[in-house]
Enzyme design. Sequence first.
Site, PDB file in Angstrom:
ATOM      1  N   HIS A  46     -11.385  -1.441  15.117  1.00  0.00           N
ATOM      2  CA  HIS A  46     -11.922  -0.578  14.058  1.00  0.00           C
ATOM      3  C   HIS A  46     -11.040  -0.544  12.819  1.00  0.00           C
ATOM      4  O   HIS A  46     -11.207   0.323  11.964  1.00  0.00           O
ATOM      5  CB  HIS A  46     -12.141   0.837  14.602  1.00  0.00           C
ATOM      6  CG  HIS A  46     -13.188   0.893  15.676  1.00  0.00           C
ATOM      7  ND1 HIS A  46     -13.231   1.878  16.639  1.00  0.00           N
ATOM      8  CD2 HIS A  46     -14.224   0.062  15.946  1.00  0.00           C
ATOM      9  CE1 HIS A  46     -14.260   1.653  17.457  1.00  0.00           C
ATOM     10  NE2 HIS A  46     -14.866   0.563  17.049  1.00  0.00           N
ATOM     11  N   CYS A  69      -6.256  -2.581 -11.411  1.00  0.00           N
ATOM     12  CA  CYS A  69      -7.341  -3.160 -12.209  1.00  0.00           C
ATOM     13  C   CYS A  69      -8.440  -2.149 -12.484  1.00  0.00           C
ATOM     14  O   CYS A  69      -9.402  -2.438 -13.204  1.00  0.00           O
ATOM     15  CB  CYS A  69      -7.925  -4.394 -11.503  1.00  0.00           C
ATOM     16  SG  CYS A  69      -9.032  -4.008 -10.118  1.00  0.00           S
TER      17      CYS A  69
END
Length: 234
Positions: free
Chosen positions: A116, A147
């Site tokens: 997971h 960014c």
Amino acid sequence: MRLKEIVGASNNIVFFGGAGVSTESGIPDFRSVDVLYSQKYDYPPEVILSHTFFINNTEEFYKFYREKLIPDGAEPNITHNVLAELEKRGKLKAVITQNIDGLHQAAGSKNVFELHGSIHRNYCMNCGKFYGLSAVKDSSGIPRCSCGGVIKPDVVLYEEGLDGKTVDGAVKAISNADVLMVGGTSLTVYPAAGFIKFYKGEKLVLINKTPTEYDRYADLVLNDTLGKVMCELI
């Protein structure tokens, strides 16, 4: 103790673990009564931890995620440490976990398949840049990349599939194991729980406080806490 005899006679053991592995480190079982699923939030936890909710309600997702899925000061417990020691001795070949806390690696385990994902891996959805845990834990609101893109945890949310490479590695390890130890899981979460069907050996050991639907297939069933059982292996 029969388990100690089984472990002593094998050099190809695989351990498959669930939430119960980490409860003794203070991390609550995700589905236990009176823990996450019985607490009250603006949305049910299973809704919050879905891909759709993450995309549409990202800030609310992170509010829950930081509070409930990032453990504060959790350390490896006896189970993590014993498994790491068994691997060091060359007896344990792999750990397959449904947990995302990274405690197996913290204890020293090297060959860990995290079905997971992990809270310790995060990436920008725009440029793919990698970030560690602090980028999420120590941020507020929606964590963002340099960014400007949204940082997403590398954990498998509802509606998302398991990582193919991780699945292949886990299946291969289970298929080749002489002994499969399953601990701290009720074996009700799929597809992960179905992995034990790939075991071809004759020494399936189930360690869980309560019975599971797979008990009838096991060679040894121990209805006890993992910590107490693992102490016997030292």
